[in-house]
Scaffold this active site. Structure first.
Site, PDB file in Angstrom:
ATOM      1  CG  HIS A 211      -2.137  -0.966   0.821  1.00  0.00           C
ATOM      2  ND1 HIS A 211      -2.151  -2.270   1.236  1.00  0.00           N
ATOM      3  CD2 HIS A 211      -3.228  -0.793   0.035  1.00  0.00           C
ATOM      4  CE1 HIS A 211      -3.241  -2.856   0.751  1.00  0.00           C
ATOM      5  NE2 HIS A 211      -3.907  -1.982   0.024  1.00  0.00           N
ATOM      6  NE  ARG A 354     -10.815  -1.200   0.177  1.00  0.00           N
ATOM      7  CZ  ARG A 354      -9.611  -1.607  -0.197  1.00  0.00           C
ATOM      8  NH1 ARG A 354      -9.484  -2.596  -1.045  1.00  0.00           N
ATOM      9  NH2 ARG A 354      -8.540  -1.027   0.272  1.00  0.00           N
ATOM     10  CD  GLU A 453     -10.025  -7.628  -1.677  1.00  0.00           C
ATOM     11  OE1 GLU A 453      -9.026  -7.069  -2.150  1.00  0.00           O
ATOM     12  OE2 GLU A 453     -10.732  -7.112  -0.793  1.00  0.00           O
ATOM     13  CG  ASN A 476      -3.376  -4.929  -5.769  1.00  0.00           C
ATOM     14  OD1 ASN A 476      -3.006  -5.087  -6.925  1.00  0.00           O
ATOM     15  ND2 ASN A 476      -3.754  -3.768  -5.296  1.00  0.00           N
ATOM     16  CG  ASP A 477      -5.583  -8.485  -0.961  1.00  0.00           C
ATOM     17  OD1 ASP A 477      -4.499  -8.709  -0.401  1.00  0.00           O
ATOM     18  OD2 ASP A 477      -6.293  -7.506  -0.698  1.00  0.00           O
ATOM     19  NE  ARG A 487      -1.238  -6.137  -1.436  1.00  0.00           N
ATOM     20  CZ  ARG A 487      -2.420  -5.531  -1.516  1.00  0.00           C
ATOM     21  NH1 ARG A 487      -3.539  -6.209  -1.296  1.00  0.00           N
ATOM     22  NH2 ARG A 487      -2.516  -4.269  -1.807  1.00  0.00           N
ATOM     23  CB  CYS A 524     -10.363  -1.853  -8.418  1.00  0.00           C
ATOM     24  SG  CYS A 524     -10.642  -2.962  -7.048  1.00  0.00           S
TER      25      CYS A 524
HETATM   26  C1  PEP Z   1      -6.717  -5.465  -4.288  1.00  0.00           C
HETATM   27  O1  PEP Z   1      -6.501  -6.292  -3.402  1.00  0.00           O
HETATM   28  O2  PEP Z   1      -6.442  -5.654  -5.479  1.00  0.00           O
HETATM   29  C2  PEP Z   1      -7.299  -4.154  -3.949  1.00  0.00           C
HETATM   30  C3  PEP Z   1      -7.678  -3.331  -4.890  1.00  0.00           C
HETATM   31  O3  PEP Z   1      -7.370  -3.805  -2.637  1.00  0.00           O
HETATM   32  P1  PEP Z   1      -6.069  -3.421  -1.765  1.00  0.00           P
HETATM   33  O4  PEP Z   1      -4.895  -3.242  -2.686  1.00  0.00           O
HETATM   34  O5  PEP Z   1      -6.384  -2.174  -1.030  1.00  0.00           O
HETATM   35  O6  PEP Z   1      -5.911  -4.604  -0.859  1.00  0.00           O
HETATM   36 MG    MG Z   2      -7.359  -6.000  -1.466  1.00  0.00          MG
END
Ligand code: PEP
Ligand code: MG
Length: 600
Positions: A211, A354, A453, A476-477, A487, A524
């Site tokens: 993040h 979200r 996710e 991402n998750d 990650r 996303c």
């Molecule tokens: C993801 O996991 O792809 C996502 C958009 O949420 P975050 O990156 O905040 O976990």
């Molecule tokens: Mg996520």
């Protein structure tokens, strides 16, 4: 598009001469070039000094130690009170264990004994004793004792910082703009840093989807992560150049390096100008298929970069960032005012809010979810919210109220299956009833989505689809769980492969479920902003892509240069391939043919 090519200067090897150019290679996670002096933020314990003391100084050391313990106790009590006021006494109880540590006679007596014996300053002694104590407890196969070890480490940090006379936070505040070099930056560090003074970020640890990297991209601060032990090798004050495209930190750059990067900047600004003409054009493929291209934001102020980059609204507003840079949780009214302001400024385009996703690498001041062995698999996001309705419901009510004033949609993060989604929807219904009976307006038709996710959600997406209006895939998750690659761990970053066949198959399942139940779906996660993969996502049928604002122009140009049909053909072909490299190569092949100059 005509883009001049620039010759690279010969690669220069790291040298030990202090005035020579030295290069550190990492991963570029936020594009751009930064030039300036380095400011190193060292890990707090790297700075514990160790020095001998005279026997006559021992009473003064004991007095320092006692007052640090008292100060720590006061800080813990203050924090406990804030939490009790914000989320109830049950959660504030976790600090009782921390208080026990400051009062632990065995620990304190051992520090006093060693002080007499070793005759070394008390912060060094206390650190040694507490670390040993925590290590011994941590090795015992008992979950209670292991937790005590974590309590000790937490309190140890506080006591040491109080002995050093330092404030609880450790962000450097130099007067001049600088390139910030740190071992690791947490998202709350990033949220609290002085953005006008941070020209670039370079860290030992980190990865593309951490993040902190996401935040740097949003703030358009060039950043390189995974530079291993750069904090040990550079000194504050040295002149450096940071290349956020390729992940290079160049200390004492040579004149020819500066010239080369000057040309890179000229070229990048030409590209930006060429892409800027697309700002008001739509993201429509060559065969006329419109894809909603929206932006991800973390902080309310990021909203200005949404339309400036030509995005059609906000596809992911990570609201937990509201919670990071502060000691207490924002209430319903404060959240309502924030969401309403953001919704009004992107109207008529959508704002997808979200609900907050704390935990993992995002730890808030007012909530203690930090002491977990596997935080990304832990008490995170919807799991936390469903156990803390006193935190969750004010947020839901604030979002519902804002839905009256803009095109607001809501989505739940980290949904793992149907029961969890049903429970979240039930709580939302309770909030609607509360607002309705109080006569407070909201949009009863507000669209509700589930983030996909977690692989279980993708596999069960058929049973989730009838309950929601849309899916938003958090790659991402999803990727980290699907292929078990943390990650944020730079050591295994090379194994984090969005083009893995398992990832594509999971996305395909979600796409099929969405089509069957006639709901829309988007992506996303960071994968959505990677133009090497745009043909794959289009071929899988996405209706929406939501990316960092600065990436919108590139993704828009990529979408406009391909046809949906050729992307679908690509996907039909690659779904039979069994390695990430082979799949990536096919996607890249099409990307190069259609918009090679963008890939640079
Ligand atoms: C993801 O996991 O792809 C996502 C958009 O949420 P975050 O990156 O905040 O976990
Ligand atoms: Mg996520």
């Amino acid at each position: 598009m005509s883009l001049a090519k620039i010759d690279k200067p010969a690669t220069l090897l790291p040298m030990t001469d202090e005035s020579a150019e030295t290069r550190f290679h990492g991963v570029g996670v936020s594009p751009g070039i930064a030039r300036g002096n380095i400011q190193v933020m060292r890990d707090e314990f790297e700075e514990i000094e160790r020095y001998r003391i005279e026997p006559s100084q021992i009473p003064a050391e004991i007095a320092r130690f006692e007052s640090a313990l008292v100060q720590t106790r006061i800080q813990i009590l203050e924090m406990q009170q804030k939490i009790a006021e914000a989320i109830g006494t049950k959660d504030a109880g976790i600090f009782d264990a921390h208080l026990l540590v400051v009062e632990d006679r065995t620990l304190i007596d051992e520090v006093l004994r060693k002080l007499e014996c070793d005759q070394v300053n008390v912060e060094a002694i206390f650190h040694d004793v507490a670390a040993k104590y925590a290590e011994t407890l941590g090795q015992i196969d008992d979950p209670y004792l292991r937790e005590r070890a974590l309590d000790i480490q937490d309190v140890m940090r506080r006591v040491v910082r109080n002995l050093q006379g330092k404030a609880p936070k450790i962000m450097p505040q130099p007067g001049e703009a600088h390139i910030l070099v740190a071992h690791n930056l947490t998202p709350s560090d990033a949220a609290s840093m002085d953005r006008d003074r941070v020209l670039g970020i370079a860290t030992d640890l980190g990865s593309r989807t951490s993040h902190t990297a996401i935040m740097a991209r949003s703030l358009t601060i060039p950043a390189a992560v995974g530079l291993h032990d750069v904090t040990e090798k550079v000194e504050s004050g040295a002149m450096a150049l940071l290349d956020g495209y390729t992940g290079l930190l160049i200390v004492n750059p040579l004149p020819e390096t500066l010239t080369y990067y000057g040309k890179v900047e000229v070229r990048q600004s030409e590209v930006s100008k060429e892409l800027a003409v697309l700002r008001d054009r739509s993201a429509t493929t060559r065969d006329g298929d419109h894809v909603v291209l929206s932006a991800n934001i973390e902080l309310p102020d990021d909203v200005t970069s949404v339309s400036a980059n030509g995005a059609e609204g906000i596809g992911l507003y990570r609201t937990e960032f509201l919670y990071l840079d502060r000691d207490s949780l924002p209430g319903e009214e404060e959240q309502y005012q924030t969401y309403r302001r953001v919704a009004e400024s992107v109207r008529p385009h959508p704002l997808i809010i979200r609900t907050f996703d704390l935990g993992g690498d995002k730890i808030a001041g007012g909530i203690d979810v930090s002491d977990e062995l596997n935080p990304f698999l832990g008490w995170r996001a919807i799991r936390f919210c469903l156990e803390h309705l006193e935190v969750f419901k004010p947020q839901l009510r604030a979002i519902l109220r804002a839905s009256e004033l803009g095109n607001v949609k809501l989505m739940f993060p980290m949904i793992s299956g149907k029961a969890e989604l049903s429970r979240a929807l039930e709580v939302l219904d309770e909030c609607k009833t509360e607002l309705a009976s109080a006569g407070i307006p909201f949009n009863a038709e507000m669209q509700i989505g589930a983030m996909i996710e977690i692989p279980s959600a993708a596999i069960c997406s058929e049973s989730l689809a009838p309950q929601v209006d849309f899916f938003s895939i958090g790659t991402n998750d999803l990727i980290q769980y699907a292929i078990a690659v943390d990650r944020v761990n730079e050591r295994i970053a090379h194994l984090y492969e969005p083009s893995h066949p398992a990832v594509l198959r999971l996305i395909k399942m979600v796409a099929d479920a969405a089509r069957k139940h006639q709901i829309w779906f988007g992506v996303c996660g960071e994968m959505a902003g990677d133009i090497e993969l745009t043909p794959l996502l289009l071929g899988l049928g996405v209706d929406e892509l939501s990316v960092s604002p600065a990436l919108v122009p590139r993704v828009k140009s990529a979408i406009r240069n391909v046809s949906r049909e050729e992307c679908e053909e690509l996907v039909e072909e690659v779904l039979f391939l069994d390695t990430p490299a082979a799949i990536l190569e096919r996607s890249l092949h099409l990307a190069r043919e259609r918009y090679g100059e963008l890939l640079g």
